[in-house]
Design a protein around this motif. Sequence first.
Motif, mmCIF file in Angstrom:
data_model
loop_
_atom_site.group_PDB
_atom_site.id
_atom_site.type_symbol
_atom_site.label_atom_id
_atom_site.label_comp_id
_atom_site.label_asym_id
_atom_site.label_seq_id
_atom_site.Cartn_x
_atom_site.Cartn_y
_atom_site.Cartn_z
ATOM 1 N N LYS A 163 0.829 -1.313 -0.037
ATOM 2 C CA LYS A 163 0.055 0.076 0.203
ATOM 3 C C LYS A 163 1.010 1.214 0.097
ATOM 4 C CE LYS A 163 -3.342 -2.371 -0.305
ATOM 5 N NZ LYS A 163 -4.031 -3.193 0.629
ATOM 6 N N ASN A 164 1.343 1.545 -1.172
ATOM 7 C CA ASN A 164 2.103 3.058 -1.207
ATOM 8 C C ASN A 164 1.044 4.039 -1.700
ATOM 9 O OD1 ASN A 164 4.652 2.130 -0.360
ATOM 10 N ND2 ASN A 164 5.079 0.876 -2.389
ATOM 11 N N ASP A 165 -0.062 3.800 -1.621
ATOM 12 C CA ASP A 165 -0.926 4.882 -2.013
ATOM 13 C C ASP A 165 -0.750 6.343 -1.412
ATOM 14 O OD1 ASP A 165 -2.298 2.799 -3.041
ATOM 15 O OD2 ASP A 165 -3.793 2.752 -1.644
ATOM 16 N N HIS A 166 -0.675 7.267 -2.123
ATOM 17 C CA HIS A 166 -0.342 8.814 -1.852
ATOM 18 C C HIS A 166 0.870 9.024 -1.289
ATOM 19 C CE1 HIS A 166 -4.765 8.992 -2.429
ATOM 20 N NE2 HIS A 166 -4.943 8.058 -1.282
ATOM 21 N N VAL A 167 2.047 8.210 -1.500
ATOM 22 C CA VAL A 167 3.432 8.356 -1.221
ATOM 23 C C VAL A 167 3.719 9.460 -1.876
ATOM 24 C CG1 VAL A 167 5.716 7.666 -1.498
ATOM 25 C CG2 VAL A 167 4.036 6.236 -0.486
ATOM 26 N N TYR A 168 3.257 9.682 -3.148
ATOM 27 C CA TYR A 168 3.724 11.052 -3.867
ATOM 28 C C TYR A 168 2.496 12.039 -3.750
ATOM 29 C CZ TYR A 168 8.098 9.285 -5.628
ATOM 30 O OH TYR A 168 8.934 8.799 -5.685
ATOM 31 N N HIS A 169 1.512 11.929 -3.063
ATOM 32 C CA HIS A 169 0.693 12.944 -2.924
ATOM 33 C C HIS A 169 0.967 13.602 -1.654
ATOM 34 C CE1 HIS A 169 -2.062 10.372 -5.319
ATOM 35 N NE2 HIS A 169 -1.360 11.212 -6.205
ATOM 36 N N CYS A 466 6.993 -1.452 -15.127
ATOM 37 C CA CYS A 466 6.248 -0.370 -14.424
ATOM 38 C C CYS A 466 6.915 0.718 -13.637
ATOM 39 C CB CYS A 466 4.952 -0.898 -13.512
ATOM 40 S SG CYS A 466 5.660 -1.650 -12.150
ATOM 41 N N GLY A 467 8.041 0.059 -13.121
ATOM 42 C CA GLY A 467 9.097 1.072 -12.399
ATOM 43 C C GLY A 467 8.923 1.107 -10.907
ATOM 44 N N ALA B 44 1.601 1.129 -16.146
ATOM 45 C CA ALA B 44 2.122 2.042 -14.635
ATOM 46 C C ALA B 44 1.333 3.014 -14.724
ATOM 47 C CB ALA B 44 3.449 2.078 -14.707
ATOM 48 N N LEU B 45 0.326 3.436 -15.591
ATOM 49 C CA LEU B 45 -0.525 4.566 -15.361
ATOM 50 C C LEU B 45 -1.332 4.708 -13.997
ATOM 51 C CD1 LEU B 45 -1.814 5.225 -19.077
ATOM 52 C CD2 LEU B 45 -0.266 6.711 -17.765
ATOM 53 N N MET B 46 -1.847 3.334 -13.608
ATOM 54 C CA MET B 46 -2.633 3.554 -12.547
ATOM 55 C C MET B 46 -1.981 3.901 -11.075
ATOM 56 S SD MET B 46 -2.768 -0.808 -11.798
ATOM 57 C CE MET B 46 -3.693 -0.814 -10.411
ATOM 58 N N TYR B 47 -0.701 3.511 -10.857
ATOM 59 C CA TYR B 47 0.235 3.738 -9.775
ATOM 60 C C TYR B 47 0.392 5.306 -9.890
ATOM 61 C CZ TYR B 47 0.862 -1.002 -10.005
ATOM 62 O OH TYR B 47 0.580 -2.359 -10.193
ATOM 63 N N ILE B 48 0.323 6.009 -10.913
ATOM 64 C CA ILE B 48 0.653 7.579 -10.859
ATOM 65 C C ILE B 48 -0.639 8.091 -10.042
ATOM 66 C CG2 ILE B 48 0.886 9.671 -11.876
ATOM 67 C CD1 ILE B 48 2.159 8.180 -14.559
ATOM 68 N N TYR B 49 -1.772 7.718 -10.433
ATOM 69 C CA TYR B 49 -2.969 8.232 -9.928
ATOM 70 C C TYR B 49 -3.017 7.889 -8.561
ATOM 71 C CZ TYR B 49 -8.042 8.857 -9.037
ATOM 72 O OH TYR B 49 -9.376 9.291 -8.622
ATOM 73 N N LYS B 54 5.295 8.803 -9.589
ATOM 74 C CA LYS B 54 5.182 9.885 -10.377
ATOM 75 C C LYS B 54 5.336 9.789 -12.243
ATOM 76 C CE LYS B 54 7.255 13.477 -7.546
ATOM 77 N NZ LYS B 54 7.719 14.976 -7.449
ATOM 78 N N TYR B 55 4.921 10.528 -12.901
ATOM 79 C CA TYR B 55 5.086 9.975 -14.380
ATOM 80 C C TYR B 55 6.587 9.737 -14.619
ATOM 81 C CZ TYR B 55 5.521 10.579 -19.305
ATOM 82 O OH TYR B 55 5.862 10.677 -20.618
ATOM 83 N N GLU B 56 7.507 10.438 -14.321
ATOM 84 C CA GLU B 56 8.912 10.322 -14.431
ATOM 85 C C GLU B 56 9.232 8.833 -14.414
ATOM 86 O OE1 GLU B 56 8.048 14.168 -14.544
ATOM 87 O OE2 GLU B 56 8.050 13.126 -12.774
ATOM 88 N N HIS B 57 8.765 8.337 -13.082
ATOM 89 C CA HIS B 57 9.059 6.913 -12.722
ATOM 90 C C HIS B 57 8.745 5.941 -13.741
ATOM 91 C CE1 HIS B 57 9.101 9.090 -8.758
ATOM 92 N NE2 HIS B 57 10.331 8.803 -8.912
#
Lengths: 543, 446
Positions: A163-169, A466-467, B44-49, B54-57
Motif C-alpha cells: 500500500k504505497n497509496d499517496h506516497v507521492y501526494h 512499470c517502475g 503503470a499509469l494506475m500507480y501515478i493516480y 510520478k510520471y517520471e518514474h
Amino acid sequence: MKIIKNLGLVIFITGLAIWTASIFMGDFTLQQEQLDSFISEKGIKSELVAQKISDNVVGKKLGTFAFTGAVRDALAQNNDYYDAQIAKYDAAKEWDKKGEQYQYRINDKDFQAFSFSLAKKAGTGFIVENKGLMWFLTFGLGILGALMFIFPNLVLLGKPGIKNDHVYHEAATNRGWIAWLVLVYLVLFYLVLYFNADYVVNWTFILDPISNALNGGDASQWFVYGFLYCVIMITMAVRMYIKYRHNKYQIVRTTSVLFFQIVFAFLIPEIMASLGKPGYDFKNAFPLDYDFFFEWNLQSLTESGGLGIFILVWGVVLTLVIVPVMVYFFGKRWYCSWVCGCGGLAETLGDPYRQHSNKSMKAWKLERWLIHSVLVFSLVMTLVTLYCYFTGAEAFLGINSQWIKDTYSFLIGAWFAGVIGTGFYPIFGNRVWCRFGCPLAAYLGFVQRFKSRFRITTNGGQCISCGNCSTYCEQGIDVRAYAQKGENIVRSSCVGCGVCSAVCPRGVLKLENGPEAGRINPTQVLLGNDVDLMDYVNNKEAS
Amino acid sequence: MEEHIVIIGNGISGVTTARHIRKASDKKITIISAETDHFFSRTALMYIYMGHMKYEHTKPYEDYFWKKNRINLKRAFVETVDHENKQLLLSGGEKMSYDKLVLAVGSKPNKFGWPGQDLDGVQGLYSKQDLDKLEANAPDNKTCKRAVVVGGGLIGIEMVEMLLTRDIPVTFLVRENSFWNGVLPQGESEMINRHITSHHVDLRLGFNLDSILADDNGKVRAVTIKETGEEIACNVVGLTAGVSPNVAFLKDSGIELGRGIKVNPMLETNIKDIYAIGDCAEQHEGINGRRPIEAVWYTGRMMGEALAQTLTGNPTAYNPGHWFNSAKFMDIEYQTYGWVFSKPKDGNTHFHWMHKDDNKCITIEMQEGTRKFVGINNFGIRLRHELFDRWLTEERTTDYVLEHLKDANFDPEFYSHYEKDILDAYNAAYGTSLAPKKKSWKRIFA
C-alpha cells in the motif's frame, strides 16, 4: 481511526516540542567546589581557566546558552591570554618560555566537552528535579503519539498487501514542506549532538535514571543518542510490521535489525561499561567501525586483559573472515539490512523516504567514485595509524596520523555518516550514507559483485517495466533496467532489503542464494519469442 | 545514406523495435508519438493516480537515452499515410518521408454506442491523456461522489482499485455473471468476485449499461442499467469494456484493415515496406492457437524484437513461444503459463486447488487420461517462468509438474509453502500418491 491517528500526531508533536524546548529549560548554578573538583579531576594546569570560569559562572543562575556561552568564553579568554604570551616569547626568542605556554591552552575542540561536563554538574531546576516526569513528557508522549499514529494503519491501509497509496501526494513523503522541515530538524540535531553537545545537556538529565540503572553512571550525549536510536527504531519497526504484514521476509528482517541494535549496539556495550570493560559493539565491523585501530582503542583493548584481546581478535576475524564468507553465501544483505545499525535506522525511520534515492546514471557514477574513495581514505588512515602505533612515529608517507584521524572523524564519521547520512533522509532517501559513503558497504560490495551466491532473479519475461522496483529501491539501483531485459540483478550496492520484490505487481523479482553458475545472465532477448536472437547475434559476430 | 525507418507509436512495441534495430544496425530511426515525448510504461499509469509513482518514474529510459542511441523522437499526430510516395502527413501540415514504416499505434477503449458515451466525465483508461482526464474528473470524493466502471476486465478492475484509493465509492458494472469468466475458470473468477466485494465495491454482476445521463452542463449525472432500469447517480463513468486497434486514421490508406491492421507472420501488411506490430496488428490467423489480435504488453515486445530482426537483414517471423501473462487483481497477484481456458478444452480437465484464506488458488489444465500438463493459473503464489516454459516444451505430465513444484516456487524467502497442500488435494482427486520433491538448483538450471 482517523481521529486516533490525528490525536496521535498531536501528542507526538507535543512530546517533540517539549523535548526540543527542554534544551532551554532549567538553570545552571555552578558551585566553587564543583569547579575545583572538576579542575583537579581533569588536571587543568592553567589557573587562569579556573579564575575566568569562577568569575563568569560560579554562583550565578544561568540559562543553558548563557551558561555554556560563559564557559566557552572563559576558555577563549584563557587561550587569548596564552596566545599573546606565546607571541610575546616568540618575539623575544625565549623558546623555553614559549614552549611552556602551550600546556595552559585548552584545545579548541574540547570546548564543548569542557562546557558539557561543567553543565552536567551545574544543572538544577525543573528537569533535574523531575527526571521521571520529563521522561514521560518527552519520550513517553513521543512514543505514545507515534504508536497512536501508526496503529490505525492496521485498518486504514486496508487488506494486507503493498500500500504505497499517496506516497507521492503527501508533503511528508513527496519532498514537500514537511520533508524539508524534518530535514532541517535532523540536520540541526546532528550538528548539536556532534559539535555542540553542551547545548543539550538537559536531554542527558532526562535519561540519567535509565543510564544509572544500566551502567551505573550518568547519561552522556552518546547515551541519549543510543537510547533515542533504539526507541525510534522500535517505534518505526511497528510501522514496518503493519505496512509489510503480508510479507514474512520484511517481518523477519525487521526483527533481526531490531534485535542487533538493541542487544548488540546498545545493551551489551552498556553492560560491559558497567563492569568496567571497554564497551564494544560486537557486530560493528571495521572499516565502518573506523576507529577500531586507533591508538586509544588498541591501548584500551590491550590493557583490558582476556576480553580485550578477544575483542581485538574478533574484530579482525569479523572483517577478514566472517563478513566476506557470509556475503558469499547470503549477499551483503546479511549485514546491511539484517544486522547493521545504520541499515537498521534506514530500514525503519528511513522507510517512508526510500523512494527518493536518485536512480540516474549520474548518481550511480557519483556513487562509485565516492564510496570507493571513502574506502581508500579509511584504509590509508588505518595504515598510517597502525604504522605510527607500532613505530611511535607521528607520520607515515608524509601523512600525520593525528591529522588524518581527525579529518576522517570529522568529515566521514560526523558529517557524512551523521549529518548528511541521516539528516538528508527526507529529501535524498534513506541510504545516503550506505550508498555513497560506507567503506564497509564498499568492501562487501566487491565480494557481492564478484564472489557470491546472491542475486535478485528476474522471472523470465514477466516484467511490464512499470517502475515500482526502481522507484522504491533505496540504493538507487535501476532494477527495472535489468528486469525488463530478463537479466538477474547482480549489483555491488544491493543491500537485499527485498522491497523491489515486495512492490512488484507481477511477481518478477526474487532475492535468492543460488549456485554461482548462471547468476549473471546477460540475455538481451526475453523468454517468449521462440527465436534465440542471442544465438543469432553471436553467430553473426563469429562469422 | 542509411535507410530511414519511421515508427508510429512510442509504446512497448515501437520502442522495442527501435532499440533492437539500433543494436543491429546504423539505420536512421524516427519514432513519432502524439501521446508523450518519451516512452513510458502504460501498465503503470494506475500507480501515478494512486500516488505510488510520478510520471517520471514510469519512463524506463532516462531522457538522454534517445539521443545517445540516435533514435529521433517526434511529437506529432500522423494524419495520413501516403504509401505511394512513402510519406506521412503530420498534424500541422508537416510531411515526413520514410523508407520503411512500422505501425505500432496501439488501441483505444471500446465504446459500443451507448447514449451519452461522449459526455464530459465519461472516459476510458488507456493513454496518458486518459490519466490526466481522470485526475481532473475524479481528484477526490467531493468532486466525484460516485464512479461507475463499466466492463469487467483487467483495466476495469485497475480503474476500480485506483478510484478506491481516493475514497470514491465505486459501482462496478460487469456484463458477465462472474468477473472475467470468459478467461478465468469459475473457481478463480468467484474468488476474485469475493475479493472485489471485500474492498467495499458495489459489484454488479450480469448487468449491462443502458445509457449515460447528463446534467444541465453536459456532465455525467447518472447511468441507467438495462436489465432493471435502475438509475445510479455518479460523476464519472469509466468505460473499460475492452480495447480495439487504433486504426481509424488508416481507413483510406490502402493498408488492409480488419479490426486491426492485417499482417502475416512476418508482420508485413499488404503494402510493401509497411509493417504493423503490437496491439494494432491483426494476424490473418492466430498463431499457435492465439487470438489474431493480442493486446498484451509481452506480445507487443516480442513482435518488436522479431520485426527488428527482419528490418536489419535477418528475416524473422513472429513466433511466440508458450503463452504466459500476469496481472494483479487488487491485492491478489495472478500469473499464467501455458493455456488454461475458462472451461477445459475438449479432452482436457481442470485440477483446482484453493487455500482456505480465499486469496490463493491454482488451476491446472491437463489432458484427460494422460494428465499431460497444458497450463496453470496461479493466484497469490508466484511461479518461475523459465521452469514452466521448459516443462511445457518437454511436455511434462501434471504429476511431474506438481512433484517438482518446489523448484518453481518464486515467492519471497520465508513465505509459507503450499506444495504439499496442493499435492494432497491432487492425490485425493486422482488417486495418486505423489510427494513433493525437495527444491533442487540442479534441476532449476538444467
